[in-house]
Design a protein around this motif. Structure first.
Motif, mmCIF file in Angstrom:
data_model
loop_
_atom_site.group_PDB
_atom_site.id
_atom_site.type_symbol
_atom_site.label_atom_id
_atom_site.label_comp_id
_atom_site.label_asym_id
_atom_site.label_seq_id
_atom_site.Cartn_x
_atom_site.Cartn_y
_atom_site.Cartn_z
ATOM 1 N N THR A 257 0.850 -1.417 -0.189
ATOM 2 C CA THR A 257 0.023 -0.115 -0.011
ATOM 3 C C THR A 257 0.810 1.208 -0.082
ATOM 4 N N GLN A 258 0.518 2.121 -0.770
ATOM 5 C CA GLN A 258 1.373 3.727 -0.922
ATOM 6 C C GLN A 258 0.080 4.469 -0.438
ATOM 7 N N TYR A 259 0.468 5.317 0.641
ATOM 8 C CA TYR A 259 -0.381 6.215 1.145
ATOM 9 C C TYR A 259 -0.328 7.567 0.391
ATOM 10 N N LYS A 260 -1.512 7.817 0.220
ATOM 11 C CA LYS A 260 -1.558 9.352 -0.616
ATOM 12 C C LYS A 260 -1.681 10.527 0.358
ATOM 13 N N ASN A 261 -1.570 11.665 -0.348
ATOM 14 C CA ASN A 261 -1.686 13.097 0.206
ATOM 15 C C ASN A 261 -3.002 13.243 -0.061
ATOM 16 N N ILE A 327 -11.232 20.198 -24.576
ATOM 17 C CA ILE A 327 -10.016 21.411 -24.635
ATOM 18 C C ILE A 327 -9.917 22.103 -22.971
ATOM 19 N N GLY A 328 -8.660 22.217 -22.705
ATOM 20 C CA GLY A 328 -8.378 22.837 -21.368
ATOM 21 C C GLY A 328 -8.797 21.861 -20.072
ATOM 22 N N ASN A 329 -9.312 20.449 -20.475
ATOM 23 C CA ASN A 329 -9.918 19.920 -19.357
ATOM 24 C C ASN A 329 -9.268 18.509 -19.473
ATOM 25 N N SER A 330 -8.448 18.153 -20.486
ATOM 26 C CA SER A 330 -7.704 16.887 -20.651
ATOM 27 C C SER A 330 -6.429 16.583 -20.073
ATOM 28 N N THR A 331 -6.126 15.317 -19.786
ATOM 29 C CA THR A 331 -4.837 15.099 -19.242
ATOM 30 C C THR A 331 -4.329 13.667 -19.727
ATOM 31 N N TYR A 332 -3.141 13.169 -19.717
ATOM 32 C CA TYR A 332 -2.546 12.102 -19.986
ATOM 33 C C TYR A 332 -1.628 11.605 -18.911
ATOM 34 N N ASN A 333 -1.418 12.492 -18.033
ATOM 35 C CA ASN A 333 -0.611 12.439 -16.918
ATOM 36 C C ASN A 333 -1.381 11.434 -15.575
ATOM 37 N N LEU A 334 -0.632 10.430 -15.365
ATOM 38 C CA LEU A 334 -1.172 9.591 -14.103
ATOM 39 C C LEU A 334 0.092 9.609 -13.277
ATOM 40 N N ASP A 335 -0.449 9.602 -11.950
ATOM 41 C CA ASP A 335 0.859 9.377 -10.848
ATOM 42 C C ASP A 335 0.133 8.710 -9.821
ATOM 43 N N SER A 336 1.025 8.688 -8.693
ATOM 44 C CA SER A 336 0.591 7.838 -7.589
ATOM 45 C C SER A 336 -0.722 8.497 -6.814
ATOM 46 N N THR A 350 -6.555 -0.393 -17.430
ATOM 47 C CA THR A 350 -7.063 -1.056 -15.963
ATOM 48 C C THR A 350 -5.948 -1.904 -15.327
ATOM 49 N N PHE A 351 -5.345 -2.745 -16.477
ATOM 50 C CA PHE A 351 -4.106 -3.651 -15.830
ATOM 51 C C PHE A 351 -3.008 -2.852 -15.682
ATOM 52 N N TRP A 352 -2.764 -1.701 -16.503
ATOM 53 C CA TRP A 352 -1.546 -1.028 -16.254
ATOM 54 C C TRP A 352 -1.656 -0.206 -14.832
ATOM 55 N N LEU A 353 -2.704 0.298 -14.474
ATOM 56 C CA LEU A 353 -3.005 0.894 -13.191
ATOM 57 C C LEU A 353 -2.770 -0.318 -11.883
ATOM 58 N N VAL A 354 -3.268 -1.364 -12.031
ATOM 59 C CA VAL A 354 -2.991 -2.352 -11.191
ATOM 60 C C VAL A 354 -1.501 -2.513 -11.068
ATOM 61 N N ALA A 355 -0.776 -2.813 -11.955
ATOM 62 C CA ALA A 355 0.787 -3.027 -12.115
ATOM 63 C C ALA A 355 1.636 -1.785 -11.384
ATOM 64 N N ASN A 356 0.977 -0.404 -11.744
ATOM 65 C CA ASN A 356 1.582 0.689 -10.922
ATOM 66 C C ASN A 356 0.843 1.015 -9.328
ATOM 67 N N ASN A 357 0.088 0.239 -9.063
ATOM 68 C CA ASN A 357 -0.644 0.446 -7.843
ATOM 69 C C ASN A 357 -1.334 1.924 -7.766
ATOM 70 N N ILE A 358 -2.101 2.093 -8.766
ATOM 71 C CA ILE A 358 -2.946 3.443 -8.976
ATOM 72 C C ILE A 358 -4.317 2.955 -8.914
ATOM 73 N N PRO A 359 -5.075 3.573 -7.849
ATOM 74 C CA PRO A 359 -6.550 3.018 -7.527
ATOM 75 C C PRO A 359 -7.323 3.323 -8.606
ATOM 76 N N PHE A 360 -8.425 2.643 -8.860
ATOM 77 C CA PHE A 360 -9.692 3.067 -10.213
ATOM 78 C C PHE A 360 -10.865 2.589 -9.570
ATOM 79 N N ILE A 361 -11.882 3.415 -10.256
ATOM 80 C CA ILE A 361 -13.281 2.973 -9.877
ATOM 81 C C ILE A 361 -14.110 2.556 -11.156
ATOM 82 N N HIS A 362 -14.675 1.601 -11.230
ATOM 83 C CA HIS A 362 -15.657 1.060 -12.474
ATOM 84 C C HIS A 362 -17.103 1.396 -12.175
ATOM 85 N N ILE A 363 -17.524 2.320 -12.870
ATOM 86 C CA ILE A 363 -19.191 2.297 -12.909
ATOM 87 C C ILE A 363 -19.851 1.490 -13.898
ATOM 88 N N ILE A 364 -20.080 0.297 -13.485
ATOM 89 C CA ILE A 364 -20.758 -0.689 -14.356
ATOM 90 C C ILE A 364 -21.988 -0.265 -14.997
#
Length: 366
Positions: A257-261, A327-336, A350-364
């Protein structure tokens, strides 16, 4: 959709006789029974997709197809249908292609090759993986097909003899690789190919049969509906090549687990893939899922309220996001300190996020 279910499909533009004629042609080839099955099922899936596309675009005659050069344009998956690339990106890609062309000539062992869907968190290793995969892809593209013209001539004579309608469309859209004799190649032996993705199908099918005795296909989860839908034709094809079900490559995953600010958490909304026409037959449930609007509608009110950043999909903006200001609201930068929200499943991210320990939510669903 399994080959069994595809057999129930009723052709509208093309003639189902074409499938039977191709099967007879494949039965005469001196290849293993398993390879014959792979050819037949792949051709069946491809032709069924083609018929779907022709119906969707309301194309019934050859003269309406003059401006469409290949199957990628018909499926709307060619380069011009993807997101627009900047001038800088085009220049970078040009130099990369030139470099790969030069390096691919040099004989050296590639060892294990990891495709674009591989879960690698180290940026340097990921770059090396993608580079080796690009070299391998280039080597495969240079393998020459054998006796295509002769075999096609025989096939079309049989189509004409059996009065199959619209069989000439096969000549325009079906890759030559479906009609090649056995191929000799100088690809390195003892290669293990992980998450091989787009190298596996259609225009390379004869090459794959030739490579199967040389390299080992390793089947791992890499997005596109693995374990999420029951009727994926392409998942079935990869299982056939690899001889097993796809596995999650656990060595790439962290287990701590990595604690976030909490004051610096960025919420990012990852937009879903464009549904392609060929998904209708390759994995119908996947196609319908990508067209679901309720998931997005349940999230939309919160995007502006909480300043949620948008992450456009590489293939372009999905039509269900009409009116969404990018425009003005997009990003490709992902971090911890990112939390990613999806309004769909089946994303390689999804799998890349798991590999990098970044949390995500799926709205099914709503």
């Amino acid at each position: 959709m399994s080959p069994k279910n595809i057999n129930r499909y009723k052709f509208n533009i093309l003639d189902k006789k074409i499938i039977g004629i191709y099967r007879k042609y494949i039965n005469k080839k001196k290849i293993s029974p398993n390879s014959k099955i792979f050819f037949k099922n792949s051709f069946l899936g491809f032709v069924t997709q083609l018929d779907w596309c022709l119906i969707e675009k309301k194309i019934e005659k050859d003269n309406k197809l003059k401006e469409i050069e290949n199957i990628l344009e018909l499926l709307e998956t060619s380069e011009k249908f993807l997101s627009k690339k900047t001038f800088k990106t085009k220049i970078n890609n040009l130099f990369k292609d030139i470099f790969i062309d030069l390096v691919s000539i040099i004989p050296f062992s590639l060892g294990d090759i990891y495709g674009p869907g591989f879960l690698e968190k180290n940026i340097v290793k990921r770059f090396i993986n993608n580079f080796k995969y690009a070299i391998f892809y280039k080597k495969v593209s240079k393998i020459k097909l054998v006796n295509v013209k002769k075999n096609k001539s025989f096939f079309f004579k049989e189509c004409k003899k059996n009065k199959a309608k619209n069989y000439k469309l096969i000549n325009k859209f079906i890759p030559d690789s479906y009609f090649s004799d056995l191929i000799e190649n100088n690809i390195d032996k003892n290669i293990r190919l992980y998450a091989s993705g787009d190298i596996l199908y259609n225009e390379n099918i004869s090459k794959i049969i030739a490579l199967k005795n040389k390299i080992q296909f390793m089947n791992i989860v890499h997005g596109g509906g693995y374990y999420e839908f029951k009727n994926s034709l392409w998942e079935s094809s990869e299982r056939h090549l690899a001889g097993n079900f796809p596995k999650l490559y656990l060595k790439s995953l962290e287990n701590h687990t990595q604690y976030k600010n909490p004051k610096n958490i960025k919420i990012i909304y990852a937009l879903r893939s464009l549904p392609r026409i060929n998904d209708k037959i390759a994995c119908p449930d996947f196609y319908h899922h990508l067209n679901e609007k309720k998931n997005f509608e349940s999230i939309k009110p919160f995007i502006e309220k909480y300043n949620i950043k948008l992450r456009p999909h590489p293939r372009g903006l999905h039509k269900c996001y009409k009116g969404l200001k990018i425009i003005g609201n997009s990003t490709y930068n992902l971090d911890s300190n990112s939390i990613i929200i999806f309004d769909s499943i089946s994303s390689s991210l999804t799998f890349w996020l798991v590999a990098n320990n970044i949390p995500f939510i799926h709205i099914i669903n709503k």
